[in-house]
Design an enzyme around this catalytic site. Structure first.
Site, PDB file in Angstrom:
ATOM      1  N   SER A   1       0.793  -1.229   0.000  1.00 27.62           N
ATOM      2  CA  SER A   1       0.000   0.000   0.000  1.00 27.62           C
ATOM      3  C   SER A   1       0.824   1.276   0.000  1.00 27.62           C
ATOM      4  O   SER A   1       0.324   2.323  -0.379  1.00 27.62           O
ATOM      5  CB  SER A   1      -0.937  -0.007   1.201  1.00 27.62           C
ATOM      6  OG  SER A   1      -0.192  -0.035   2.401  1.00 27.62           O
TER       7      SER A   1
ATOM      8  N   HIS B   1      -5.726  -4.277  -1.119  1.00 30.13           N
ATOM      9  CA  HIS B   1      -5.632  -3.182  -2.096  1.00 30.13           C
ATOM     10  C   HIS B   1      -5.781  -3.697  -3.524  1.00 30.13           C
ATOM     11  O   HIS B   1      -5.230  -3.105  -4.457  1.00 30.13           O
ATOM     12  CB  HIS B   1      -4.311  -2.421  -1.930  1.00 30.13           C
ATOM     13  CG  HIS B   1      -4.289  -1.567  -0.710  1.00 30.13           C
ATOM     14  ND1 HIS B   1      -4.889  -0.314  -0.652  1.00 30.13           N
ATOM     15  CD2 HIS B   1      -3.776  -1.782   0.517  1.00 30.13           C
ATOM     16  CE1 HIS B   1      -4.722   0.193   0.544  1.00 30.13           C
ATOM     17  NE2 HIS B   1      -4.054  -0.671   1.286  1.00 30.13           N
TER      18      HIS B   1
ATOM     19  N   LYS C   1     -12.515  -1.593   1.738  1.00 33.30           N
ATOM     20  CA  LYS C   1     -11.834  -0.691   0.782  1.00 33.30           C
ATOM     21  C   LYS C   1     -12.652  -0.636  -0.512  1.00 33.30           C
ATOM     22  O   LYS C   1     -13.743  -0.068  -0.488  1.00 33.30           O
ATOM     23  CB  LYS C   1     -10.394  -1.138   0.595  1.00 33.30           C
ATOM     24  CG  LYS C   1      -9.564  -0.788   1.835  1.00 33.30           C
ATOM     25  CD  LYS C   1      -8.145  -1.290   1.826  1.00 33.30           C
ATOM     26  CE  LYS C   1      -7.461  -0.835   3.110  1.00 33.30           C
ATOM     27  NZ  LYS C   1      -6.513  -1.812   3.644  1.00 33.30           N
TER      28      LYS C   1
HETATM   29  C1  LIG Z   1      -6.309  -2.248   5.117  1.00 30.68           C
HETATM   30  C2  LIG Z   1      -5.512  -3.495   5.147  1.00 30.68           C
HETATM   31  C3  LIG Z   1      -5.782  -4.504   6.077  1.00 30.68           C
HETATM   32  C4  LIG Z   1      -6.844  -4.351   7.142  1.00 30.68           C
HETATM   33  O1  LIG Z   1      -8.111  -4.366   6.584  1.00 30.68           O
HETATM   34  P1  LIG Z   1      -9.385  -4.095   7.546  1.00 30.68           P
HETATM   35  O2  LIG Z   1     -10.493  -4.828   6.901  1.00 30.68           O
HETATM   36  O3  LIG Z   1      -9.560  -2.625   7.567  1.00 30.68           O
HETATM   37  O4  LIG Z   1      -9.030  -4.634   8.878  1.00 30.68           O
HETATM   38  C5  LIG Z   1      -5.049  -5.664   6.012  1.00 30.68           C
HETATM   39  N1  LIG Z   1      -4.060  -5.830   5.109  1.00 30.68           N
HETATM   40  C6  LIG Z   1      -3.762  -4.858   4.203  1.00 30.68           C
HETATM   41  C7  LIG Z   1      -2.662  -5.078   3.199  1.00 30.68           C
HETATM   42  C8  LIG Z   1      -4.460  -3.660   4.214  1.00 30.68           C
HETATM   43  O5  LIG Z   1      -4.149  -2.695   3.360  1.00 30.68           O
END
Ligand SMILES: *Cc1c(COP(=O)(O)O)cnc(C)c1O
Length: 402
Positions: free
Chosen positions: A189, A217, A248
């Site tokens: 990310s 992502h 997301k």
């Molecule tokens: C955002 C993210 C998470 C966590 O996701 P949530 O559903 O908000 O707990 C885990 N791994 C990666 C790579 C992320 O970018």
């Protein structure tokens, strides 16, 4: 009673010291208040409306009318919450339906839902691996993967970020372990780097290891039909386990999942602690996530628009003379290398109505400060142009551009 108050005083002083230290180092994270729904435009303090270029709302579905309507319909038909974990009385028909739909979308046998992807990663390793096994993990993997691995007794091997030669070295070092699994973010990310899954899967085959990817992502928009990095790199069947988020691109509420072979998913249902000991995902989110999958599978305009917006921004910002990390992901890191400059630039851009965030140590390595721009399908051409104009103006003002 008096003793207890004294006791907190000493902890309080220590915490205040620590907060001061965080402040002194310029690492204090403050939170901006948004007064509207998530979208390409958001309302912030003083009734200002700004263009938002720092959300993970990749497909723009967080305030999509169909998604909201479905959430509200399911709120009425299935209630506000379950007040239960899944195995007591927290499994509704729609939870099973969503698990099936995610499995089909990702090309995996089965899926288990979690309250968050953080929990999916946190609860993945401990039920499956023990002292006899090896987890081989990219050095820049997400915090939730790192925590999940910590909770498990397996032997740990770490390979240099995205370095296939080092990955093979670690696989060789782990060769006597009972089971081996390579673990990586599908997309990283901070850089928008896509993992070299084709090569990783070849190495996995050569050294008899499983492959697990975290697709937070990617799910919904990476790859020709948005299935993720395993689709993008043509290794749909070679990747064994996928974790991802509903928080997301898939609507942006909350919730996560793990998909993979049915025996693995069944063991997780029996043993994964964040699943066993935490509440069911709220019905409205589950229902809306089904609508999100309907949209993604039937209507390619969101993915196409996101690609178009990403290409436009990447091309124009490069032409202007900014240095960006190469790639084609909607995460566009604009490299500034200076912590102060990254903060200053983000502040100046916000003054011009462009909401972006400067990232600096410890979120990224020392000397790698940057502005991270994130494009979404919700941005229109004129909003992107407005951002580009602001970047040019501030870039010149701060002597980043000639
Ligand atoms: C955002 C993210 C998470 C966590 O996701 P949530 O559903 O908000 O707990 C885990 N791994 C990666 C790579 C992320 O970018």
């Amino acid at each position: 009673m008096i003793n207890r108050i004294n006791m907190y005083d000493s902890i309080k002083n220590r915490l205040l010291e620590e907060l001061k230290e965080i402040n002194r180092n310029g690492r204090f994270k403050s939170e901006r208040i948004i007064k509207s729904a998530q979208g390409s435009k958001v309302k912030i303090e003083k009734n200002r409306t700004v263009l938002n270029f720092c959300s993970n709302n990749y497909l723009g579905l967080a305030s999509n009318n169909l998604v909201i309507r479905k959430a509200s319909d399911v709120l009425k038909s299935h209630g506000y919450g379950l007040s239960s974990v899944r195995f007591i009385c927290g499994t509704q028909d729609i939870h099973k339906e969503l698990e099936k739909r995610i499995s089909k979308f990702l090309g995996k046998e089965d899926t288990i839902l979690y309250a968050a992807a953080f929990d999916a990663n946190g609860g993945l390793f401990e039920p499956l691996f023990s002292e006899d096994d090896a987890i081989i993990s990219d050095a820049l993997n997400h915090a939730s993967i790192i925590d999940g691995i910590r909770l498990c007794k397996a032997q740990r091997f770490r390979y240099k970020h995205n370095d296939m030669i080092d990955l093979e070295k670690q696989l060789i070092a782990a060769k006597n372990c009972r089971s081996k699994i390579i673990v990586t973010d599908g997309v990283f990310s901070m850089d928008g780097t896509i993992a070299q899954l084709d090569k990783i899967c070849l190495l996995a085959e050569k050294h008899d290891a499983l492959v697990m990817i975290d697709e937070c992502h990617s799910t919904g928009f990476v790859g020709p039909t948005g299935r993720g990095t395993h689709e993008e790199l043509n290794v749909m069947d070679e990747v064994d386990i996928i974790t991802g988020t509903l928080g997301k691109a898939l609507g942006g509420a909350s919730g996560g999942f793990t998909s993979g072979p049915k025996e693995i998913i069944e063991i997780l249902r029996q043993k994964s602690r964040p699943y066993l000991f935490s509440n069911s995902v709220a019905p409205s989110i589950v229902g809306a996530s089904l609508a999100v999958l309907d949209i993604i599978e039937s209507n390619k305009t969101f993915i196409k628009q996101l690609k178009k917006n990403t290409d436009l921004f990447r091309n124009e910002i490069k032409k202007m003379g900014f240095e960006i990390k190469p790639g084609n992901h909607p995460i566009v890191p604009i490299m500034l290398y200076d912590d102060y400059l990254a903060q200053k630039m983000a502040n100046e851009l916000l003054e011009m109505g462009i909401y972006v965030i400067g990232f600096f140590y410890p979120v990224v390595p020392k000397g790698q400060a940057r502005i991270r721009v994130q494009l979404t399908a919700a941005h229109n051409h004129s909003e992107i142009s407005e951002a580009l104009i602001a970047f040019k103006k501030i870039g010149k003002k701060l002597n980043i551009l000639k």
